[in-house]
Enzyme design. Structure first.
Site, short mmCIF file in Angstrom:
data_model
loop_
_atom_site.label_atom_id
_atom_site.label_comp_id
_atom_site.label_asym_id
_atom_site.label_seq_id
_atom_site.Cartn_x
_atom_site.Cartn_y
_atom_site.Cartn_z
N TYR A 30 54.67 39.15 41.99
CA TYR A 30 53.42 39.84 42.29
C TYR A 30 53.27 40.00 43.81
CZ TYR A 30 48.29 40.12 42.92
OH TYR A 30 47.03 40.46 43.31
N ASN A 32 41.58 35.43 46.73
CA ASN A 32 40.78 34.88 45.61
C ASN A 32 39.33 35.35 45.58
OD1 ASN A 32 42.83 33.22 44.47
ND2 ASN A 32 42.51 31.78 46.15
N ARG A 69 46.28 27.12 50.47
CA ARG A 69 46.11 28.49 50.97
C ARG A 69 44.68 28.65 51.48
NH1 ARG A 69 48.08 32.84 47.08
NH2 ARG A 69 50.04 32.46 48.16
P1 NAD Z 1 41.50 43.61 37.72
O1 NAD Z 1 42.66 43.26 36.90
O2 NAD Z 1 40.13 43.25 37.24
O3 NAD Z 1 41.50 45.17 38.04
C1 NAD Z 1 42.66 45.93 38.08
C2 NAD Z 1 42.44 47.13 37.18
O4 NAD Z 1 43.61 47.95 37.23
C3 NAD Z 1 42.23 46.74 35.72
O5 NAD Z 1 40.97 47.21 35.25
C4 NAD Z 1 43.38 47.43 35.00
O6 NAD Z 1 43.03 47.94 33.71
C5 NAD Z 1 43.72 48.54 35.96
N1 NAD Z 1 45.08 49.00 35.71
C6 NAD Z 1 46.20 48.23 35.57
N2 NAD Z 1 47.24 49.00 35.27
C7 NAD Z 1 46.78 50.27 35.22
C8 NAD Z 1 47.39 51.52 34.93
N3 NAD Z 1 48.69 51.60 34.63
N4 NAD Z 1 46.62 52.64 34.95
C9 NAD Z 1 45.30 52.55 35.23
N5 NAD Z 1 44.67 51.40 35.51
C10 NAD Z 1 45.40 50.28 35.51
O7 NAD Z 1 41.76 42.99 39.16
P2 NAD Z 1 40.79 42.82 40.41
O8 NAD Z 1 40.52 41.38 40.56
O9 NAD Z 1 39.66 43.77 40.33
O10 NAD Z 1 41.78 43.24 41.58
C11 NAD Z 1 41.79 44.54 42.14
C12 NAD Z 1 42.92 44.66 43.14
O11 NAD Z 1 42.80 43.64 44.15
C13 NAD Z 1 44.30 44.45 42.52
O12 NAD Z 1 45.20 45.33 43.15
C14 NAD Z 1 44.65 43.03 42.87
O13 NAD Z 1 46.04 42.84 42.92
C15 NAD Z 1 44.00 42.89 44.22
N6 NAD Z 1 43.68 41.49 44.53
C16 NAD Z 1 42.70 40.85 43.84
C17 NAD Z 1 42.42 39.53 44.12
C18 NAD Z 1 41.34 38.79 43.39
O14 NAD Z 1 41.13 37.61 43.70
N7 NAD Z 1 40.64 39.39 42.45
C19 NAD Z 1 43.16 38.85 45.11
C20 NAD Z 1 44.16 39.53 45.78
C21 NAD Z 1 44.40 40.86 45.51
#
Ligand code: NAD
Length: 320
Positions: free
Chosen positions: A149, A178, A283
């Site tokens: 990831y 986070n 972290r």
């Molecule tokens: P989340 O999983 O709630 O949201 C991601 C969304 O992307 C989901 O609703 C999912 O259905 C959608 N998705 C996945 N594959 C898809 C596809 N093929 N087509 C269309 N939609 C698709 O995650 P989040 O917590 O809201 O995170 C949002 C972003 O922030 C992500 O890129 C994540 O990697 C990044 N991030 C989040 C955190 C955290 O703590 N939440 C930390 C670091 C990075």
């Protein structure tokens, strides 16, 4: 009226971001595989579709948006990212989404694109001491993320930076640490530590027992959703490309996090430590760079964010 596209608008951060942009007066299109789970979307237009599919992406990016927020990713907490079972999907799915959306943004002459990277890009070798992890932006290389990831996020950061360099598209990159809050995944295997612990404590009877993966001495920091949104908006409105941390510097051990939630819940439970997927030993966000570049850094106390989150999760538990 400014037009924004939010990719991943059915997810946790994306659905909150749509609300924030609407409050700021934007016209918003959201796109996701699914609708937001816990509340109706406030987007003006919401497309259900798969962003791995180029044809769908063309329908989604059919106009010159002022801003695109690319948050869609195949992601989850430690139980999803660190078992190794989802590595191929995580890398293929998220990279494909980024390749598709960024290229279309370039072709359509989109003004700005925001990309959500992660603290998971930081080298494992700098996060072995739970009391002194190093997550300064400049410490990212030589790269050694502890998960696929993280490697995909690093690849995609470089992809966005290449497009900024070669095609002059304005890119903004944040490394989230986070993020937690109400209306986030709280059960099912993709939930993160704050939500999982809130759920376990809400479900446990008073003086019951909850399980924690590992010895609970691993440290992390957790950022409340509203602070994350503020950071995103400030970064996008600035001239600064990043990558920059958007996280909290209030580092706690997972045992301390559990104690804090018990305090907020006004409930005492015992902790049983069990084997489980863990990630790095320590972290924490390092906010010197964001302060220097944006003159702002998150400041909300972890306990204040946990109060709001626990209240929401305990309501979900009650509803069943
Ligand atoms: P989340 O999983 O709630 O949201 C991601 C969304 O992307 C989901 O609703 C999912 O259905 C959608 N998705 C996945 N594959 C898809 C596809 N093929 N087509 C269309 N939609 C698709 O995650 P989040 O917590 O809201 O995170 C949002 C972003 O922030 C992500 O890129 C994540 O990697 C990044 N991030 C989040 C955190 C955290 O703590 N939440 C930390 C670091 C990075």
């Amino acid at each position: 009226m400014k037009k924004a596209l939010v990719c991943g608008a059915g997810g946790f951060i994306g659905s909150h971001l749509v609300k924030r942009l609407k409050k700021e007066g934007y016209w918003v299109r959201g796109v996701d595989l699914k609708n937001p789970e816990f509340d109706k979307t406030e987007a003006d237009d919401f497309i259900i579709g798969d962003l791995r599919d180029q044809y769908l992406c063309k329908k989604v990016v059919d106009t010159k948006f002022d801003e695109i927020y690319q948050l869609a990713a195949d992601m989850g907490g430690a139980g999803y990212i660190f078992t190794g079972e989802h590595d191929a999907d995580v890398m293929h799915n998220s990279a494909t989404i980024n390749l598709n959306i960024l290229d279309l943004a370039k072709n359509m002459g989109v003004d700005k694109i925001f990309y959500s990277s992660s603290a998971c890009i930081y080298p494992a070798y700098n996060q072995e001491d739970p009391d002194n992890p190093n997550c300064a932006e400049s410490s990212a290389y030589p790269a050694a993320p502890d998960s696929e990831y993280g490697w995909e996020k690093l690849f995609s950061e470089r992809l966005y930076l290449s497009y900024a360099r070669n095609y002059n598209i304005a890119v903004r990159i944040a490394r989230f640490h986070n993020i937690f809050g109400p209306e986030g995944t709280w059960r099912g295997g993709k939930e993160k530590a704050p939500a999982a612990l809130c759920r376990k404590i809400a479900e446990a009877p008073n003086s019951g027992t909850i399980e924690i993966w590992g010895d609970g001495k691993q440290t992390r920091s957790f950022l409340y959703i509203d602070e994350c949104l503020e950071g995103i908006r400030r970064l996008v409105n600035s001239d600064f490309t990043g990558p920059v941390n958007i996280g909290s510097e209030e580092m706690v051990s997972i045992n301390q996090l559990a104690e804090m939630i018990m305090k907020v819940a006004d409930k005492k439970v015992s902790i049983k430590h069990i084997d489980g997927p863990l990630g790095v030993r320590g972290r924490n966000s390092d906010n010197k760079f964001i302060m220097q570049k944006l003159g702002w850094a998150p400041s909300l106390k972890l306990e204040d964010g946990l109060k709001k989150t626990y209240q929401w999760i305990s309501e979900q538990v009650r509803k069943g």
